[in-house]
Every structure is written in C-alpha cells, then in structure tokens.
Scaffold this motif. Structure first.
Motif, mmCIF file in Angstrom:
data_model
loop_
_atom_site.group_PDB
_atom_site.id
_atom_site.type_symbol
_atom_site.label_atom_id
_atom_site.label_comp_id
_atom_site.label_asym_id
_atom_site.label_seq_id
_atom_site.Cartn_x
_atom_site.Cartn_y
_atom_site.Cartn_z
ATOM 1 N N SER A 27 0.196 5.743 8.443
ATOM 2 C CA SER A 27 -0.079 6.590 9.620
ATOM 3 C C SER A 27 0.311 5.696 10.620
ATOM 4 N N GLU A 28 -0.083 6.282 12.017
ATOM 5 C CA GLU A 28 0.154 5.452 13.292
ATOM 6 C C GLU A 28 -0.150 3.968 13.358
ATOM 7 N N ASN A 29 -1.177 3.742 12.502
ATOM 8 C CA ASN A 29 -1.818 2.463 12.659
ATOM 9 C C ASN A 29 -2.306 1.919 11.321
ATOM 10 N N THR A 30 -1.878 2.266 10.205
ATOM 11 C CA THR A 30 -2.380 2.165 8.669
ATOM 12 C C THR A 30 -1.002 2.142 7.945
ATOM 13 N N MET A 31 -1.198 1.237 6.841
ATOM 14 C CA MET A 31 -0.212 1.517 5.740
ATOM 15 C C MET A 31 -1.205 0.968 4.600
ATOM 16 N N SER A 32 -0.629 1.806 3.411
ATOM 17 C CA SER A 32 -1.435 1.408 2.224
ATOM 18 C C SER A 32 -0.537 1.714 1.106
ATOM 19 N N VAL A 33 -0.937 0.951 -0.087
ATOM 20 C CA VAL A 33 -0.089 1.236 -1.307
ATOM 21 C C VAL A 33 -0.898 1.013 -2.533
ATOM 22 N N ILE A 34 -0.761 1.865 -3.470
ATOM 23 C CA ILE A 34 -1.821 1.829 -4.588
ATOM 24 C C ILE A 34 -1.504 0.531 -5.588
ATOM 25 N N PHE A 35 -0.203 0.134 -5.517
ATOM 26 C CA PHE A 35 0.102 -0.958 -6.431
ATOM 27 C C PHE A 35 0.057 -2.333 -5.910
ATOM 28 N N TYR A 36 0.555 -3.362 -6.646
ATOM 29 C CA TYR A 36 0.147 -4.761 -6.191
ATOM 30 C C TYR A 36 1.458 -4.936 -5.758
ATOM 31 N N PRO A 37 1.950 -5.609 -4.422
ATOM 32 C CA PRO A 37 3.308 -5.710 -4.028
ATOM 33 C C PRO A 37 3.734 -6.904 -4.775
ATOM 34 N N GLU A 38 2.931 -8.043 -4.764
ATOM 35 C CA GLU A 38 3.554 -9.328 -5.278
ATOM 36 C C GLU A 38 3.628 -9.332 -6.753
ATOM 37 N N GLY A 39 3.468 -8.117 -7.508
ATOM 38 C CA GLY A 39 3.477 -7.830 -8.966
ATOM 39 C C GLY A 39 4.782 -7.215 -9.152
ATOM 40 N N THR A 40 5.554 -6.789 -7.978
ATOM 41 C CA THR A 40 6.875 -6.161 -8.451
ATOM 42 C C THR A 40 7.888 -7.179 -9.405
ATOM 43 N N LYS A 41 8.339 -6.472 -10.241
ATOM 44 C CA LYS A 41 9.297 -7.031 -11.253
ATOM 45 C C LYS A 41 10.610 -7.280 -10.794
ATOM 46 N N GLY A 42 11.319 -8.321 -11.027
ATOM 47 C CA GLY A 42 12.622 -8.524 -10.804
ATOM 48 C C GLY A 42 12.997 -9.106 -9.491
ATOM 49 N N PRO A 43 13.912 -9.218 -8.772
ATOM 50 C CA PRO A 43 14.553 -10.006 -7.570
ATOM 51 C C PRO A 43 13.469 -9.497 -6.197
ATOM 52 N N LYS A 44 13.134 -10.473 -5.744
ATOM 53 C CA LYS A 44 12.687 -10.075 -4.490
ATOM 54 C C LYS A 44 13.563 -9.421 -3.437
ATOM 55 N N ASN A 45 13.107 -8.472 -2.791
ATOM 56 C CA ASN A 45 14.141 -8.064 -1.573
ATOM 57 C C ASN A 45 13.449 -7.668 -0.567
ATOM 58 N N SER A 46 14.177 -7.097 0.504
ATOM 59 C CA SER A 46 13.712 -6.887 1.932
ATOM 60 C C SER A 46 12.713 -5.690 1.951
ATOM 61 N N ASP A 47 12.492 -4.988 0.878
ATOM 62 C CA ASP A 47 11.332 -3.858 0.852
ATOM 63 C C ASP A 47 10.264 -4.396 0.524
ATOM 64 N N SER A 48 9.906 -5.712 0.932
ATOM 65 C CA SER A 48 8.441 -5.973 0.737
ATOM 66 C C SER A 48 7.407 -5.458 1.569
#
Length: 372
Positions: free
Chosen positions: A338-359
C-alpha cells in the motif's frame, strides 16, 4: 528404543519406534518435504503447536548446532520421520537431533512411511493428531487427537517479554572461502527499525539487520507510545505463531500512518487484517518451498514458507492494499503493498538459489529511504 504411536483425529493410527522424549503431545498434523533444515524448522516459533511429519528419507544425520537454531527452544509438539540417523557426522554439529528433542521434552517417532502420511494430509486436510512415546493404547491416542481444537486465538508465548536492542555485532553474509560469493558490505546509513515481535525467527532478524536496519525489538504487547519513543524510521512486524490479537492490529493501524511498515509471515497477515482484509485457513498449510512471482517484475523465485493461513483474495476491496506477489501454484496472495506498507507471506532470507536485486529487504530499505 520403544514403541511409539501417531494417531489422527479421524481414527487413523501409525505405529513405529520412539526417539526423543518419553511423553505424549497433541497438535495439528502438518508435513514438510525439505531434505535439510530440520533444526531451523522445528525451532521456528511459526511451527508452534504442530505435529511435524518430515518426508525426507533420513533426518538427524548432520546433528544440530546453536548457530542454526531459530529461537531458544523447539516449538513443535512432535516429530515423525522415516528414519532418524543414529550417526551424526558434520563439523558444525554440537549434538544429536535425538538429544535436542529430549532436552526440549518433544517426542519423536520413526519407521513410518512419511510420504504416505503426507499424502493423507494433502487428501484429507490437516487435523488434530497425537504423538505418544509412552505406553498408551491406540484408542486413547485417537481420543487425545480428537481433543485438539485448533489454534484459535491461542497465545504460544513466542513474543519476547520486554524490549531489547538486537545485537548486530556478529552479523555477516554467507560466503564461500576463497571466493567473492555474497561478500557485499552491510548497507549504510542504518535505518532505525522498531520490530513488533510475534515470534521472530533469528534468521529474519539477522538478515534484516544486515540489510541496513538497526533493530529495537518490542514484545507484541507493547503500546504505540513505547514504540514511538524509540524514534524509529520504520516498523517491522515479524513472523510468529498462532493468530494475532486485536491490540496488535490496532497498533499496526496507528503506526502505518506515520512510518513505513514491513511484515513477514504472520506479520503479513497482521498488516492485511489491520487494513480490513480477511484471512482463510489452508487445507494443509505450507511448510516447504513455493514458487512466488513478483507482480511488478514477473520474476519468479522459490521461497520458504511456514504458514497455515493466507489472505482471502476476495477481501481486498476498500483496504487500500494491492497484490505484490502471487503463489504461481494456486494464484493465492503471497505479498501485498500500500502507500506505506509492504508485506510477504514467505521468508525472504530463505529464498533458494543465487541472491539477486529482487530482495524484499532491499526493496524495504529503498522504500524507507524515500519516505524518511
């Protein structure tokens, strides 16, 4: 090694050999198909209240250690596996899975066809279960399984008891000796971040801190005035266990008017509910890797999940929330903004594979920088 029983509320009973603590526990039967990471999973507060079934052929072979623990204790009610390794072989190991369960009072059962049990959960849905390593009858175990009445508004006590400054003196990215893989430096200048702790996994706080945030952690019972007194640049609503109480939702409502807010896992659900959206329970939860797509970039990532609920797709009208990520398996909501919030249901630090700019954490750092 004695006899153990895993009984379901529908009357289905499995018998095997016991390990871990000698006790009887009741919880929600769930499964995870990962081949590693068992310690992280069972020590994550988001796993509270669950009888966890692991489908990997063998677990326990690399032991446990303090660095990989996601909290100070084991949160599951019981662990069911095909085979628990009697041999621990890893240079990082500080003990065995069996001893870890014993010291935390958690029962285990092995010798089961856990993949068949996982398929049962997929087919019939998650339900109450009882895991006993004591001398009780199958009928008694089924009776106990039927006594499980859901998470409801249960408080698992996963939040911290008082506010504290997160120790970021030893955080560092994963790296491989002799290479320059993942040797990026910590972001600066640091953004002061107030964390509402619903039962945060250690890895989330560590990665958030490494991505440029100076963390002051507050219990879920903290008042808005206490949080504001820390003079934060932003607010983070952590992952956690169970469901969120009304006072936390009211706090999020107030704080998001003044500060950028990020939520992960249960924090994602809390932000959605604070803005008027509804949640729905999944048939058998998600305790494994899931493909999610960034709606803005079309980039798909394999992400780590430990959830039992998602935001109802039909409840966003009038909330001011927009979908930012979707689960491409079933098109369910995996992220909101929203204008002032972001949220994700998953654990971003648990992303599999190479880290990229879409963090997600990088996005939030930029999000905060633009507003503060």
């Amino acid at each position: 090694m004695g006899k153990a029983i895993l009984a379901f509320a529908d009357g289905t009973v499995f018998t095997g050999s016991s390990f871990g603590a000698k006790t009887t526990r009741v919880g929600k039967a769930t499964f995870n198909s990962a081949v590693m990471g068992y310690q992280e999973l069972i020590s994550d507060p988001a796993s509270a209240g669950q009888i966890m079934v692991l489908t990997a052929v063998e677990v326990g072979n690399y032991g446990v250690n303090s660095a990989d623990a996601q909290s100070g204790r084991v949160w599951i009610e019981g662990l069911a596996v095909m085979r628990n390794s009697s041999i621990v072989s890893n240079w990082r190991s500080e003990g065995s899975l069996n001893d870890y369960l014993v010291s935390n009072g958690i029962p285990g059962i092995e010798g089961l066809d856990t993949r068949a049990i996982a398929m049962k959960i997929v087919r019939d849905g998650a339900m109450g279960a009882c895991l006993s390593t004591e001398d009780i009858s199958e009928d008694k175990a089924v009776e106990l399984a039927k006594s499980w009445n859901g998470f409801g508004g249960k408080d698992f006590g996963a939040s911290c008891k008082s506010q504290y400054k997160f120790d970021d003196s030893n955080i560092a990215p994963f790296s491989v000796s002799g290479t320059d893989i993942y040797k990026s430096v910590r972001k600066t200048p640091l953004k002061k971040c107030a964390v509402i702790d619903l039962g945060a996994a250690n890895s989330i706080l560590q990665t958030l801190a490494y991505n440029g945030f100076d963390l002051q952690v507050f219990p879920s019972s903290a008042e808005v005035s206490e949080i504001e007194a820390s003079n934060p640049d932003c607010v983070f609503v952590s992952s956690g266990a169970g469901l969120v109480c009304a006072s936390v939702l009211e706090n999020i409502k107030a704080l998001q008017k003044k500060y950028p807010v990020l939520g992960i896992g249960l924090g994602h659900l809390a932000i959605a509910m604070a803005n008027g959206a509804k949640i729905r329970e999944l048939k058998f939860g998600r305790k494994n890797s899931q493909p999610v797509k960034n709606v803005a970039t079309d980039l798909v990532r394999v992400s780590a999940h430990n959830i039992d609920f998602v935001v109802d797709e039909n409840s966003l009208e009038g909330t001011g929330l927009e979908v930012s990520y979707v689960n491409i398996d079933d098109n369910s909501i995996a992220g909101l903004k929203s204008e002032n919030t972001m949220s994700v249901i998953f654990y971003p630090e648990g992303t599999k594979g190479p880290k990229n700019s879409d963090s997600v954490y990088e996005e939030f750092y930029k999000f905060v920088s633009e507003r503060r």
